[in-house]
Design a protein around this motif. Structure first.
Motif, PDB file in Angstrom:
ATOM      1  N   PRO A 193       7.535  25.255  75.405  1.00  0.00           N
ATOM      2  CA  PRO A 193       8.473  25.725  76.436  1.00  0.00           C
ATOM      3  C   PRO A 193       9.448  26.768  75.885  1.00  0.00           C
ATOM      4  N   SER A 194       9.798  27.691  76.752  1.00  0.00           N
ATOM      5  CA  SER A 194      10.750  28.732  76.388  1.00  0.00           C
ATOM      6  C   SER A 194      12.171  28.179  76.442  1.00  0.00           C
ATOM      7  N   ALA A 195      12.950  28.462  75.404  1.00  0.00           N
ATOM      8  CA  ALA A 195      14.344  28.038  75.360  1.00  0.00           C
ATOM      9  C   ALA A 195      15.290  29.226  75.490  1.00  0.00           C
ATOM     10  N   ASP A 196      14.763  30.445  75.273  1.00  0.00           N
ATOM     11  CA  ASP A 196      15.588  31.643  75.315  1.00  0.00           C
ATOM     12  C   ASP A 196      14.697  32.835  75.622  1.00  0.00           C
ATOM     13  N   SER A 197      15.245  33.820  76.282  1.00  0.00           N
ATOM     14  CA  SER A 197      14.526  35.053  76.587  1.00  0.00           C
ATOM     15  C   SER A 197      15.427  36.228  76.266  1.00  0.00           C
ATOM     16  N   ARG A 198      14.819  37.286  75.710  1.00  0.00           N
ATOM     17  CA  ARG A 198      15.583  38.489  75.391  1.00  0.00           C
ATOM     18  C   ARG A 198      14.748  39.716  75.701  1.00  0.00           C
ATOM     19  N   GLU A 199      15.388  40.716  76.316  1.00  0.00           N
ATOM     20  CA  GLU A 199      14.709  41.988  76.525  1.00  0.00           C
ATOM     21  C   GLU A 199      14.742  42.737  75.200  1.00  0.00           C
ATOM     22  N   VAL A 200      13.571  42.957  74.602  1.00  0.00           N
ATOM     23  CA  VAL A 200      13.486  43.581  73.287  1.00  0.00           C
ATOM     24  C   VAL A 200      13.225  45.086  73.370  1.00  0.00           C
ATOM     25  N   ALA A 201      12.782  45.540  74.531  1.00  0.00           N
ATOM     26  CA  ALA A 201      12.592  46.960  74.828  1.00  0.00           C
ATOM     27  C   ALA A 201      12.629  47.069  76.349  1.00  0.00           C
ATOM     28  N   ASP A 202      12.746  48.281  76.849  1.00  0.00           N
ATOM     29  CA  ASP A 202      12.811  48.476  78.295  1.00  0.00           C
ATOM     30  C   ASP A 202      11.576  47.886  78.970  1.00  0.00           C
ATOM     31  N   GLY A 203      11.759  46.840  79.768  1.00  0.00           N
ATOM     32  CA  GLY A 203      10.657  46.221  80.494  1.00  0.00           C
ATOM     33  C   GLY A 203       9.816  45.259  79.688  1.00  0.00           C
ATOM     34  N   LEU A 204      10.264  44.900  78.499  1.00  0.00           N
ATOM     35  CA  LEU A 204       9.529  43.948  77.654  1.00  0.00           C
ATOM     36  C   LEU A 204      10.464  42.804  77.274  1.00  0.00           C
ATOM     37  N   VAL A 205      10.153  41.613  77.798  1.00  0.00           N
ATOM     38  CA  VAL A 205      10.976  40.430  77.549  1.00  0.00           C
ATOM     39  C   VAL A 205      10.193  39.474  76.662  1.00  0.00           C
ATOM     40  N   ALA A 206      10.836  39.040  75.585  1.00  0.00           N
ATOM     41  CA  ALA A 206      10.230  38.061  74.681  1.00  0.00           C
ATOM     42  C   ALA A 206      10.841  36.699  74.958  1.00  0.00           C
ATOM     43  N   ASP A 207       9.997  35.677  75.060  1.00  0.00           N
ATOM     44  CA  ASP A 207      10.439  34.297  75.234  1.00  0.00           C
ATOM     45  C   ASP A 207      10.338  33.591  73.889  1.00  0.00           C
ATOM     46  N   VAL A 235       8.495  33.199  68.784  1.00  0.00           N
ATOM     47  CA  VAL A 235       8.058  33.865  70.009  1.00  0.00           C
ATOM     48  C   VAL A 235       6.940  33.041  70.641  1.00  0.00           C
ATOM     49  N   VAL A 236       7.096  32.691  71.930  1.00  0.00           N
ATOM     50  CA  VAL A 236       6.063  31.935  72.641  1.00  0.00           C
ATOM     51  C   VAL A 236       5.397  32.754  73.735  1.00  0.00           C
ATOM     52  N   GLY A 237       6.012  33.878  74.118  1.00  0.00           N
ATOM     53  CA  GLY A 237       5.409  34.696  75.152  1.00  0.00           C
ATOM     54  C   GLY A 237       6.085  36.040  75.301  1.00  0.00           C
ATOM     55  N   LEU A 238       5.362  36.957  75.945  1.00  0.00           N
ATOM     56  CA  LEU A 238       5.867  38.294  76.216  1.00  0.00           C
ATOM     57  C   LEU A 238       5.626  38.616  77.676  1.00  0.00           C
ATOM     58  N   ASP A 239       6.629  39.155  78.337  1.00  0.00           N
ATOM     59  CA  ASP A 239       6.516  39.537  79.744  1.00  0.00           C
ATOM     60  C   ASP A 239       6.678  41.052  79.833  1.00  0.00           C
ATOM     61  N   ILE A 240       5.680  41.727  80.398  1.00  0.00           N
ATOM     62  CA  ILE A 240       5.687  43.181  80.502  1.00  0.00           C
ATOM     63  C   ILE A 240       5.849  43.569  81.965  1.00  0.00           C
ATOM     64  N   ASP A 241       6.989  44.180  82.299  1.00  0.00           N
ATOM     65  CA  ASP A 241       7.249  44.659  83.654  1.00  0.00           C
ATOM     66  C   ASP A 241       6.506  45.973  83.903  1.00  0.00           C
ATOM     67  N   HIS A 242       6.128  46.221  85.170  1.00  0.00           N
ATOM     68  CA  HIS A 242       5.405  47.439  85.568  1.00  0.00           C
ATOM     69  C   HIS A 242       4.146  47.611  84.721  1.00  0.00           C
ATOM     70  N   ALA A 243       3.443  46.514  84.532  1.00  0.00           N
ATOM     71  CA  ALA A 243       2.282  46.477  83.639  1.00  0.00           C
ATOM     72  C   ALA A 243       1.194  47.479  84.028  1.00  0.00           C
ATOM     73  N   SER A 244       0.930  47.643  85.307  1.00  0.00           N
ATOM     74  CA  SER A 244      -0.157  48.545  85.714  1.00  0.00           C
ATOM     75  C   SER A 244       0.158  49.997  85.412  1.00  0.00           C
ATOM     76  N   LYS A 245       1.430  50.328  85.253  1.00  0.00           N
ATOM     77  CA  LYS A 245       1.822  51.692  84.917  1.00  0.00           C
ATOM     78  C   LYS A 245       1.847  51.910  83.409  1.00  0.00           C
ATOM     79  N   LYS A 246       1.928  50.825  82.630  1.00  0.00           N
ATOM     80  CA  LYS A 246       2.043  50.928  81.177  1.00  0.00           C
ATOM     81  C   LYS A 246       0.748  50.594  80.431  1.00  0.00           C
ATOM     82  N   LEU A 247      -0.136  49.828  81.069  1.00  0.00           N
ATOM     83  CA  LEU A 247      -1.330  49.318  80.398  1.00  0.00           C
ATOM     84  C   LEU A 247      -2.587  49.598  81.198  1.00  0.00           C
ATOM     85  N   ASP A 248      -3.726  49.640  80.513  1.00  0.00           N
ATOM     86  CA  ASP A 248      -5.023  49.707  81.182  1.00  0.00           C
ATOM     87  C   ASP A 248      -5.429  48.266  81.479  1.00  0.00           C
TER      88      ASP A 248
END
Length: 74
Positions: free
Chosen positions: A20-34, A41-54
């Motif tokens: 389980p995630s106990a803390d989250s931090r935005e480590v770069a614009d649109g990238l949140v690490a849990d 680190v237990v997870g990464l959340d990428i915002d606007h993924a379809s614009k940044k990734l294939d």
């Protein structure tokens, strides 16, 4: 490791560890690490993924696993 795409928010969550995630931090614009309670680190959340990734392809190279399992959402 699990990759989950959420179309309604256009975000991709990469679960590295099921702890389980106990803390989250935005480590770069649109990238949140849990992080878990121990600071790992237990997870990464990428915002606007379809614009940044294939999102049409996924390639795994030289993973030390005996087998892989593909699951579909539908």
């Amino acid at each position: 490791m699990k990759l989950t795409y959420y179309a309604e928010t256009d975000s991709l969550y990469i679960e590295l560890n099921p702890a389980p995630s106990a803390d989250s931090r935005e480590v770069a614009d649109g990238l949140v690490a849990d992080f878990d309670a121990d600071g790992n680190v237990v997870g990464l959340d990428i915002d606007h993924a379809s614009k940044k990734l294939d999102l049409q392809s996924l390639e795994a190279v030289a993973l030390p696993i005996a087998h892989a399992r593909l699951a579909s959402a539908g």
